[in-house]
Design a protein around this motif. Sequence first.
Motif, short mmCIF file in Angstrom:
data_model
loop_
_atom_site.label_atom_id
_atom_site.label_comp_id
_atom_site.label_asym_id
_atom_site.label_seq_id
_atom_site.Cartn_x
_atom_site.Cartn_y
_atom_site.Cartn_z
N ILE A 268 4.69 5.74 11.28
CA ILE A 268 5.24 6.98 11.82
C ILE A 268 6.06 7.68 10.75
CG2 ILE A 268 6.90 7.92 13.49
CD1 ILE A 268 5.86 5.93 15.51
N GLY A 269 5.71 8.94 10.49
CA GLY A 269 6.36 9.71 9.45
C GLY A 269 5.78 9.47 8.07
N ARG A 270 4.77 8.59 7.97
CA ARG A 270 4.18 8.28 6.67
C ARG A 270 2.69 8.61 6.59
NH1 ARG A 270 8.24 4.25 7.09
NH2 ARG A 270 9.58 4.27 5.23
N GLY A 271 1.97 8.49 7.68
CA GLY A 271 0.54 8.77 7.64
C GLY A 271 -0.22 7.97 8.68
N MET A 272 -1.48 8.33 8.86
CA MET A 272 -2.31 7.67 9.86
C MET A 272 -2.89 6.36 9.34
SD MET A 272 -4.36 10.92 11.45
CE MET A 272 -3.45 12.29 12.16
N PHE A 273 -3.22 6.29 8.06
CA PHE A 273 -3.84 5.10 7.47
C PHE A 273 -5.06 4.67 8.29
CE2 PHE A 273 0.65 5.17 6.34
CZ PHE A 273 0.58 5.10 4.96
N ASN A 274 -5.98 5.61 8.45
CA ASN A 274 -7.18 5.35 9.24
C ASN A 274 -8.04 4.29 8.56
OD1 ASN A 274 -6.44 7.35 11.07
ND2 ASN A 274 -7.46 8.95 9.91
N SER A 305 -9.29 -0.05 -0.87
CA SER A 305 -10.69 0.36 -1.05
C SER A 305 -11.62 -0.48 -0.19
CB SER A 305 -11.08 0.25 -2.52
OG SER A 305 -10.88 -1.08 -2.98
N SER A 306 -12.81 0.04 0.05
CA SER A 306 -13.80 -0.62 0.90
C SER A 306 -14.27 -1.93 0.29
CB SER A 306 -14.99 0.31 1.11
OG SER A 306 -16.05 -0.37 1.77
N ILE A 307 -14.51 -2.91 1.17
CA ILE A 307 -15.07 -4.20 0.73
C ILE A 307 -16.48 -4.39 1.30
CG2 ILE A 307 -12.79 -5.24 0.54
CD1 ILE A 307 -13.52 -6.77 3.20
N GLY A 308 -17.09 -3.32 1.80
CA GLY A 308 -18.42 -3.43 2.39
C GLY A 308 -18.39 -3.58 3.90
N SER A 309 -17.22 -3.66 4.48
CA SER A 309 -17.07 -3.74 5.93
C SER A 309 -17.06 -2.34 6.53
CB SER A 309 -15.75 -4.47 6.25
OG SER A 309 -15.47 -4.41 7.63
N ASP A 310 -17.01 -2.27 7.85
CA ASP A 310 -16.83 -0.97 8.51
C ASP A 310 -15.35 -0.62 8.62
OD1 ASP A 310 -16.40 -3.04 10.28
OD2 ASP A 310 -17.56 -2.18 11.93
N HIS A 311 -14.45 -1.55 8.24
CA HIS A 311 -13.01 -1.31 8.19
C HIS A 311 -12.52 -1.35 6.75
CE1 HIS A 311 -11.70 -2.17 12.52
NE2 HIS A 311 -13.00 -2.42 12.53
N PHE A 312 -11.58 -0.48 6.43
CA PHE A 312 -10.84 -0.61 5.18
C PHE A 312 -9.74 -1.66 5.37
CE2 PHE A 312 -12.27 3.84 4.97
CZ PHE A 312 -12.78 3.91 3.67
N PRO A 313 -9.40 -2.44 4.34
CA PRO A 313 -8.23 -3.32 4.43
C PRO A 313 -6.93 -2.51 4.46
CG PRO A 313 -9.72 -3.99 2.65
CD PRO A 313 -10.14 -2.61 3.08
N LEU A 314 -5.91 -3.10 5.05
CA LEU A 314 -4.60 -2.46 5.14
C LEU A 314 -3.57 -3.37 4.47
CD1 LEU A 314 -3.01 -0.03 6.45
CD2 LEU A 314 -2.48 -1.60 8.32
N LEU A 315 -2.77 -2.81 3.57
CA LEU A 315 -1.74 -3.57 2.86
C LEU A 315 -0.36 -3.04 3.22
CD1 LEU A 315 -1.35 -5.70 0.39
CD2 LEU A 315 -0.79 -3.63 -0.90
N ALA A 316 0.55 -3.94 3.54
CA ALA A 316 1.93 -3.54 3.83
C ALA A 316 2.88 -4.48 3.11
CB ALA A 316 2.21 -3.57 5.33
N ARG A 317 3.87 -3.92 2.44
CA ARG A 317 4.92 -4.71 1.79
C ARG A 317 6.25 -4.36 2.45
NH1 ARG A 317 3.63 -3.97 -3.04
NH2 ARG A 317 2.69 -6.02 -3.40
#
Length: 362
Positions: A268-274, A305-317
């Motif tokens: 929230i306030g940062r982006g959708m990260f679809n 970036s895409s790994i060949g899946s239908d989902h992109f990976p999501l990274l959070a620190r």
Amino acid sequence: MLIWHSIATILLVCITLLPQWRHPHWLIRGMDYPRLQIAVLALGLLLAHFFCLDARSDLVWLLIITTAGCLVWQLWWVLPYTWLWTAEVKAAVEDMPDRQLTILTSNVLTPNRNAEALLQLVRQYQPDILVTLESDAWWQSQLDSLLTEMPYSIKCPLDNLYGMHVYSRRPLLEAKISFLVQSDVPSMHALVKMPCGEQVRMHFLHPAPPSPTENEESSERDAELIMVGRSVFSSDQPVIVTGDLNDVAWSATTRLFRKISGLLDPRIGRGMFNTFHVKFPFLRWPLDHLFHSAHFTVNEIQRLSSIGSDHFPLLARLTLNPKPNPEQEGLDADADDQQWASEITNSKNVSQQQVPRPGSEA
């Protein structure tokens, strides 16, 4: 021409109001997903009203006002997931490596065999925890190469698109695999021991979506979210819930989960990260999530970036702070929310008592 504009406006009103009905049928709940796309269509229709119709007509103004109302309503749901909104979670201001936790969540898509792409991301970003969804025995055989660097793991390889794996550089305590609502849909629960000595309670989820080919209703998915949400609400521990929740961030049911759990959404306030769907840029939604308690602030969150899946990976620190930040407040549940949550769990005869609570006795 007026009749076609009228029909289009009526259809817009219908698809705008349909998600307000709390019926769990997949078609109704599915209308939560394309709110941004519907907003774009509403804007186009609004411009068409202005430029193609006679603005001296009362009926035309009724169409304009109605369409504008639908546009505003759709934007109300999605605008919090843009830079136009105030961030719900503060940015981390101190560099405290021993209190940082990096989580990489990836729905790998079971038939996908490009494991090297995911392993490369792990080598590049060095997450403390890797969570994979839809990972079967083949994926496990590939991911086990990480065990030298990430020696702690929870494994549940399945061939039904609901396999799940967790690999961690940090010790995983009281780890448990549970089947909370459906006998073939697992979830994972554990304490993560941080280098600073503190422990973080984590829940890894991948409930089944409402769809004509799986569950005709969203009841199973919603019940799992509410169970976990109620389980963590009264916890004084630092908490993280992450995974592919098969629901968009702005849906009424995910919003209910946030209210019931008291957890915060760093997007929230940062982006959708679809994160879904990789192949259709104009039909993308945030289906992969990370929610956390007020103990954390955000160093970064990004779609990889895409790994060949239908989902992109999501990274959070994230950074674990010594105390919850009182300036970070989420949504509050009212009596109506609590009643709706009870109706959802009662419909599947489940409760928060069935959710593992690692560290609750400490």
